[in-house]
Design a protein around this motif. Sequence first.
Motif, short mmCIF file in Angstrom:
data_model
loop_
_atom_site.label_atom_id
_atom_site.label_comp_id
_atom_site.label_asym_id
_atom_site.label_seq_id
_atom_site.Cartn_x
_atom_site.Cartn_y
_atom_site.Cartn_z
N GLY A 33 9.59 5.71 -11.76
CA GLY A 33 10.12 5.53 -10.41
C GLY A 33 9.06 5.14 -9.40
N VAL A 34 8.36 4.02 -9.64
CA VAL A 34 7.28 3.57 -8.76
C VAL A 34 7.84 2.64 -7.68
CG1 VAL A 34 5.10 2.34 -8.61
CG2 VAL A 34 5.59 3.77 -10.60
N ASP A 35 7.51 2.93 -6.44
CA ASP A 35 7.80 2.05 -5.30
C ASP A 35 6.47 1.50 -4.79
OD1 ASP A 35 10.62 2.57 -5.17
OD2 ASP A 35 10.15 4.52 -4.26
N LEU A 36 6.47 0.21 -4.43
CA LEU A 36 5.23 -0.42 -3.98
C LEU A 36 5.57 -1.63 -3.14
CD1 LEU A 36 2.06 -0.55 -4.30
CD2 LEU A 36 2.48 -2.16 -6.17
N GLU A 37 4.82 -1.82 -2.05
CA GLU A 37 4.94 -3.03 -1.24
C GLU A 37 3.56 -3.60 -0.98
OE1 GLU A 37 7.11 -2.57 2.38
OE2 GLU A 37 9.02 -2.13 1.37
N VAL A 38 3.44 -4.93 -1.12
CA VAL A 38 2.19 -5.64 -0.83
C VAL A 38 2.54 -6.82 0.07
CG1 VAL A 38 0.16 -6.80 -1.77
CG2 VAL A 38 1.31 -5.02 -3.12
N GLY A 39 1.94 -6.87 1.24
CA GLY A 39 2.21 -7.94 2.19
C GLY A 39 1.44 -9.21 1.86
N GLU A 95 -14.10 -0.90 0.40
CA GLU A 95 -14.54 -2.04 1.22
C GLU A 95 -13.46 -3.11 1.39
OE1 GLU A 95 -18.02 -5.53 1.11
OE2 GLU A 95 -18.08 -3.84 -0.31
N VAL A 96 -12.67 -3.35 0.36
CA VAL A 96 -11.82 -4.54 0.33
C VAL A 96 -10.32 -4.24 0.48
CG1 VAL A 96 -11.17 -6.56 -1.05
CG2 VAL A 96 -13.53 -5.76 -1.06
N ALA A 97 -9.87 -3.10 -0.02
CA ALA A 97 -8.42 -2.85 -0.08
C ALA A 97 -7.81 -2.69 1.30
CB ALA A 97 -8.15 -1.59 -0.91
N ASP A 98 -6.61 -3.23 1.46
CA ASP A 98 -5.80 -2.92 2.64
C ASP A 98 -5.09 -1.59 2.42
OD1 ASP A 98 -5.88 -5.41 4.45
OD2 ASP A 98 -5.49 -6.26 2.48
N GLY A 132 0.47 10.05 -14.20
CA GLY A 132 1.70 10.38 -14.90
C GLY A 132 2.83 9.41 -14.65
N GLY A 133 2.49 8.14 -14.44
CA GLY A 133 3.52 7.12 -14.25
C GLY A 133 4.13 7.09 -12.87
N GLN A 134 3.53 7.80 -11.93
CA GLN A 134 4.06 7.83 -10.56
C GLN A 134 2.98 7.47 -9.56
OE1 GLN A 134 5.47 11.97 -10.64
NE2 GLN A 134 7.57 11.20 -10.59
N ALA A 135 3.40 6.92 -8.42
CA ALA A 135 2.49 6.69 -7.30
C ALA A 135 2.41 7.99 -6.51
CB ALA A 135 3.00 5.55 -6.43
N VAL A 136 1.34 8.73 -6.75
CA VAL A 136 1.22 10.08 -6.18
C VAL A 136 0.85 10.04 -4.70
CG1 VAL A 136 0.00 12.29 -6.37
CG2 VAL A 136 0.61 11.01 -8.43
N GLU A 137 -0.08 9.17 -4.36
CA GLU A 137 -0.50 8.99 -2.97
C GLU A 137 -0.75 7.52 -2.71
OE1 GLU A 137 -3.34 11.54 -0.98
OE2 GLU A 137 -3.28 12.97 -2.63
N ALA A 138 -0.45 7.06 -1.50
CA ALA A 138 -0.69 5.67 -1.12
C ALA A 138 -1.01 5.61 0.36
CB ALA A 138 0.52 4.80 -1.43
N GLY A 139 -1.93 4.70 0.71
CA GLY A 139 -2.30 4.56 2.11
C GLY A 139 -3.58 3.77 2.25
N PRO A 140 -4.11 3.65 3.46
CA PRO A 140 -5.36 2.93 3.66
C PRO A 140 -6.51 3.65 2.97
CG PRO A 140 -4.69 4.03 5.68
CD PRO A 140 -3.55 4.16 4.72
N SER A 145 -9.37 4.70 3.94
CA SER A 145 -9.95 5.83 4.68
C SER A 145 -9.14 7.10 4.50
CB SER A 145 -10.04 5.48 6.18
OG SER A 145 -8.75 5.17 6.69
N GLU A 146 -7.85 6.93 4.29
CA GLU A 146 -6.97 8.09 4.12
C GLU A 146 -6.98 8.58 2.67
OE1 GLU A 146 -2.17 8.51 3.94
OE2 GLU A 146 -2.99 7.63 5.77
N ILE A 147 -6.82 7.66 1.73
CA ILE A 147 -6.69 8.03 0.32
C ILE A 147 -8.02 8.48 -0.27
CG2 ILE A 147 -6.06 7.21 -1.98
CD1 ILE A 147 -3.72 7.62 -0.04
N LEU A 148 -9.08 7.75 0.05
CA LEU A 148 -10.38 8.03 -0.57
C LEU A 148 -11.19 9.08 0.16
CD1 LEU A 148 -11.38 4.36 -1.45
CD2 LEU A 148 -10.19 6.04 -2.89
N ASP A 149 -11.02 9.18 1.47
CA ASP A 149 -11.82 10.12 2.26
C ASP A 149 -11.10 11.42 2.57
OD1 ASP A 149 -13.85 8.23 2.30
OD2 ASP A 149 -13.18 7.35 4.19
N ASN A 150 -9.76 11.37 2.57
CA ASN A 150 -8.99 12.57 2.90
C ASN A 150 -7.83 12.76 1.93
OD1 ASN A 150 -10.26 13.45 5.56
ND2 ASN A 150 -9.73 11.31 6.02
#
Length: 258
Positions: A24-30, A219-222, A229-237, A239-244
């Motif tokens: 059940g993965v949801d994902l959007e890329v602009g 450095e590069v990711a938006d 486990g086959g799921q998107a557990v966390e998603a975000g910029p 600074s949010e995902i890697l630092d917090n």
Amino acid sequence: MVAAPKVRLENIHKAFGNLHVLRGVDLEVGEGEVCVLIGPSGSGKSTLLRCINQLEEPTGGKILIDGELQGYSPKPLADGRWQKLSEKEIAAQRSRISMVFQRFNLFPHMTALENVCEAPIHVRGVPKMDARAQALELLKRVGLGDRADHYPSELSGGQQQRVAIARALAMEPEIMLFDEPTSALDPELVAEVLQVLKDLAAEGQTMVVVTHEIAFAREVADHVVFMDGGQAVEAGPPSEILDNPRSGRLKEFLASVL
């Protein structure tokens, strides 16, 4: 009116027999964005890429590129079943996307130039002279203008991967998928390949990148997606995902790779 995302995944599932790889993965890329997928081995990252490129057929859910349903007719049959597109129609959809794999998959009997020319000539029908000129420009773009006549066995791993990237670019894709493009490289060769990806990002290329290179993601990711486990557990910029990181599982993963 808000433009539709370039790539949209809705509730994607993928099972191989009893093995449920995507859950059940949801994902959007602009348009023009770089999405980086991180997570432990076996979390479904590579399978997700293969579903986007229709190398694997999802067990459930929808994949849309510019709002166009991938792999199936947009109108279901009278009994509610989805009608699968023909191989020719799927190939046309897939032609908008290029994928770069962990292993370079270059033709060993062809030079770097010939490897880059091959698909434009035989898939897109580009005249040989035009394809050759384009391939030379692309090899220069990835820093290999002086290696055009070299065979893969005469190139380093980093150079081979850069040829593979040039080959993917030769199809003029709207979207590029990278499946751990540096994982097969010696550490000293990783930077040269990541620099090419950074250059592509700066040029506005839409990309989805599976990697363990956290500094690159920062450095590069938006946006960064942590899969487990086959799921998107966390998603975000970044600074949010890697630092917090919020979840204990993401904290554990980052501690293991940093």
